[in-house]
Write a protein that holds these residues in place. Structure first.
Motif, PDB file in Angstrom:
ATOM      1  N   GLY A 136      13.066 -33.159  47.785  1.00 38.11           N
ATOM      2  CA  GLY A 136      11.772 -33.268  47.122  1.00 38.11           C
ATOM      3  C   GLY A 136      11.142 -31.938  46.780  1.00 38.11           C
ATOM      4  O   GLY A 136      10.210 -31.885  45.974  1.00 38.11           O
ATOM      5  N   PHE A 137      11.648 -30.839  47.365  1.00 42.52           N
ATOM      6  CA  PHE A 137      11.030 -29.535  47.182  1.00 42.52           C
ATOM      7  C   PHE A 137      12.035 -28.528  46.623  1.00 42.52           C
ATOM      8  O   PHE A 137      13.249 -28.684  46.770  1.00 42.52           O
ATOM      9  N   GLY A 138      11.499 -27.457  46.044  1.00 37.87           N
ATOM     10  CA  GLY A 138      12.347 -26.385  45.545  1.00 37.87           C
ATOM     11  C   GLY A 138      13.398 -26.892  44.583  1.00 37.87           C
ATOM     12  O   GLY A 138      13.111 -27.650  43.659  1.00 37.87           O
ATOM     13  N   GLN A 139      14.641 -26.480  44.816  1.00 37.90           N
ATOM     14  CA  GLN A 139      15.738 -26.856  43.940  1.00 37.90           C
ATOM     15  C   GLN A 139      16.557 -28.028  44.474  1.00 37.90           C
ATOM     16  O   GLN A 139      17.554 -28.422  43.861  1.00 37.90           O
ATOM     17  N   SER A 140      16.159 -28.590  45.607  1.00 34.69           N
ATOM     18  CA  SER A 140      16.879 -29.743  46.142  1.00 34.69           C
ATOM     19  C   SER A 140      16.560 -31.002  45.350  1.00 34.69           C
ATOM     20  O   SER A 140      15.581 -31.067  44.600  1.00 34.69           O
ATOM     21  N   GLU A 141      17.405 -32.004  45.561  1.00 34.07           N
ATOM     22  CA  GLU A 141      17.271 -33.259  44.817  1.00 34.07           C
ATOM     23  C   GLU A 141      15.940 -33.936  45.109  1.00 34.07           C
ATOM     24  O   GLU A 141      15.466 -33.959  46.250  1.00 34.07           O
ATOM     25  N   LYS A 142      15.343 -34.484  44.069  1.00 32.87           N
ATOM     26  CA  LYS A 142      14.109 -35.262  44.189  1.00 32.87           C
ATOM     27  C   LYS A 142      14.505 -36.740  44.257  1.00 32.87           C
ATOM     28  O   LYS A 142      14.273 -37.517  43.332  1.00 32.87           O
ATOM     29  N   SER A 143      15.100 -37.097  45.356  1.00 31.55           N
ATOM     30  CA  SER A 143      15.734 -38.408  45.479  1.00 31.55           C
ATOM     31  C   SER A 143      14.699 -39.531  45.557  1.00 31.55           C
ATOM     32  O   SER A 143      13.667 -39.400  46.226  1.00 31.55           O
ATOM     33  N   VAL A 144      15.016 -40.649  44.917  1.00 33.85           N
ATOM     34  CA  VAL A 144      14.174 -41.840  45.020  1.00 33.85           C
ATOM     35  C   VAL A 144      14.676 -42.748  46.143  1.00 33.85           C
ATOM     36  O   VAL A 144      14.074 -43.788  46.407  1.00 33.85           O
ATOM     37  N   LYS A 145      15.762 -42.365  46.795  1.00 30.60           N
ATOM     38  CA  LYS A 145      16.328 -43.170  47.877  1.00 30.60           C
ATOM     39  C   LYS A 145      16.056 -42.561  49.253  1.00 30.60           C
ATOM     40  O   LYS A 145      16.107 -43.262  50.262  1.00 30.60           O
ATOM     41  N   PHE A 146      15.786 -41.263  49.297  1.00 23.98           N
ATOM     42  CA  PHE A 146      15.541 -40.596  50.571  1.00 23.98           C
ATOM     43  C   PHE A 146      14.241 -41.104  51.185  1.00 23.98           C
ATOM     44  O   PHE A 146      13.249 -41.333  50.487  1.00 23.98           O
ATOM     45  N   PHE A 147      14.233 -41.279  52.509  1.00 26.69           N
ATOM     46  CA  PHE A 147      13.025 -41.686  53.223  1.00 26.69           C
ATOM     47  C   PHE A 147      12.321 -40.422  53.704  1.00 26.69           C
ATOM     48  O   PHE A 147      12.814 -39.706  54.574  1.00 26.69           O
ATOM     49  N   TYR A 148      11.151 -40.149  53.122  1.00 25.05           N
ATOM     50  CA  TYR A 148      10.476 -38.862  53.296  1.00 25.05           C
ATOM     51  C   TYR A 148       9.578 -38.861  54.541  1.00 25.05           C
ATOM     52  O   TYR A 148       8.358 -38.692  54.459  1.00 25.05           O
ATOM     53  N   SER A 149      10.179 -39.024  55.688  1.00 29.29           N
ATOM     54  CA  SER A 149       9.449 -38.924  56.957  1.00 29.29           C
ATOM     55  C   SER A 149       9.846 -37.634  57.662  1.00 29.29           C
ATOM     56  O   SER A 149      10.911 -37.063  57.392  1.00 29.29           O
TER      57      SER A 149
END
Length: 279
Positions: A64-77
């Motif tokens: 979600g940040f910087g140059q990493s993937e902005k995944s819609v499947k990752f659980f952002y906890s």
């Protein structure tokens, strides 16, 4: 500082990371740096040169940040971010590491230390966040609204970004256009705001005092006395709740410790790690 950026798939998410300092074959202590909220590995660029002669260093961009993937499947906890950090250790065949986390990254590092006490040997928290609950229920509900990501993008565009930076650092002379642009560049992509919406929805509260009492690894807390984002009172609560903790504070310093006091922070980190190794 020469950047050695690469990408690696970790827990089904494409992660950007940088490798600095000593080669792994030299068997120096390994530092894994975890950035804070609305940040990236960029935030460690000033600190790393003061440590690169002594350690093998990896600096990550969280999903979600910087140059990493902005995944819609990752659980952002926070818990899942910590699992990703441990997954990075697995992917790089790192048996043990010292985590260096700034702000939210400090809290993620403590989560990881709790999850993998045999792998995370020490934690360095730079103005580490703590003692926050979940977002208010209405904000979590709002994260499900259509076009919420576009609203967040509009909200951030309307903010006076330079003024925001002036509020988080104590020495305002440190704030340059180059520095601001480095922090802002990843925020220009709408996919970033889609990830931010999920972070609003998924982020649980910080570790409780009961859990903090069970973290037995040595922890070094470094803090700016003038920090208005995560005040030094949070550091004092950590000092009560963590069993093995050292707290160092810096006068005339705000929230961006890696930017404001890189040489002094590096000196404290070296002393902390070397003392533990020699002890």
């Amino acid at each position: 500082m020469e950047s050695k950026g690469s990408f690696k798939k970790i827990n089904d998410v494409e992660i950007y990371y940088e490798h600095h300092g000593c080669p792994l074959k030299e068997q120096r202590p390994v530092l894994v740096m975890v950035h804070g909220y609305l940040s990236s590995a960029f935030s460690f660029r000033t600190l790393i040169p003061y440590l690169s002669d002594s350690f093998t260093i990896f600096a990550l961009d969280l999903p979600g940040f910087g140059q990493s993937e902005k995944s819609v499947k990752f659980f952002y906890s926070l818990d899942n971010y910590a699992r990703l950090v441990i997954g990075f250790l697995d992917a790089m065949a790192l048996k043990k590491a010292v985590l260096v986390g700034h702000s939210m990254g400090g809290q993620i590092s403590l989560y990881a230390a709790n999850q993998a006490p045999d792998r995370i040997v020490q934690v360095v928290g730079l103005s580490a966040s703590g003692y926050l609950g979940r977002l208010r229920l209405w904000l979590r509900w709002a994260s499900y609204l259509p076009f919420m990501s576009y609203y967040l993008q509009y909200f951030f565009r309307k903010k006076d970004i330079m003024q925001t930076f002036l509020e988080v650092v104590h020495n305002r002379d440190l704030v340059t256009n180059e520095m601001v642009e480095g922090y802002l560049a990843p925020l220009k992509n709408i996919d970033f705001y889609r990830s931010l919406v999920r972070l609003m929805r998924h982020r649980e509260g910080d570790l409780t005092p009961l859990v903090l009492h069970t973290i037995r690894q040595p922890v070094l807390l470094l803090w700016g006395i003038e920090d208005r984002v995560v005040p030094v009172s949070v550091a004092r609560r950590f000092k009560r709740d963590l069993p093995e903790v050292t707290l160092r504070t810096f006068e005339n310093t705000g929230h961006l410790l890696p930017e404001e006091k890189p040489e002094e922070v590096a000196t404290e980190i070296k002393s902390f790690i070397n003392q533990d190794v020699s002890g």
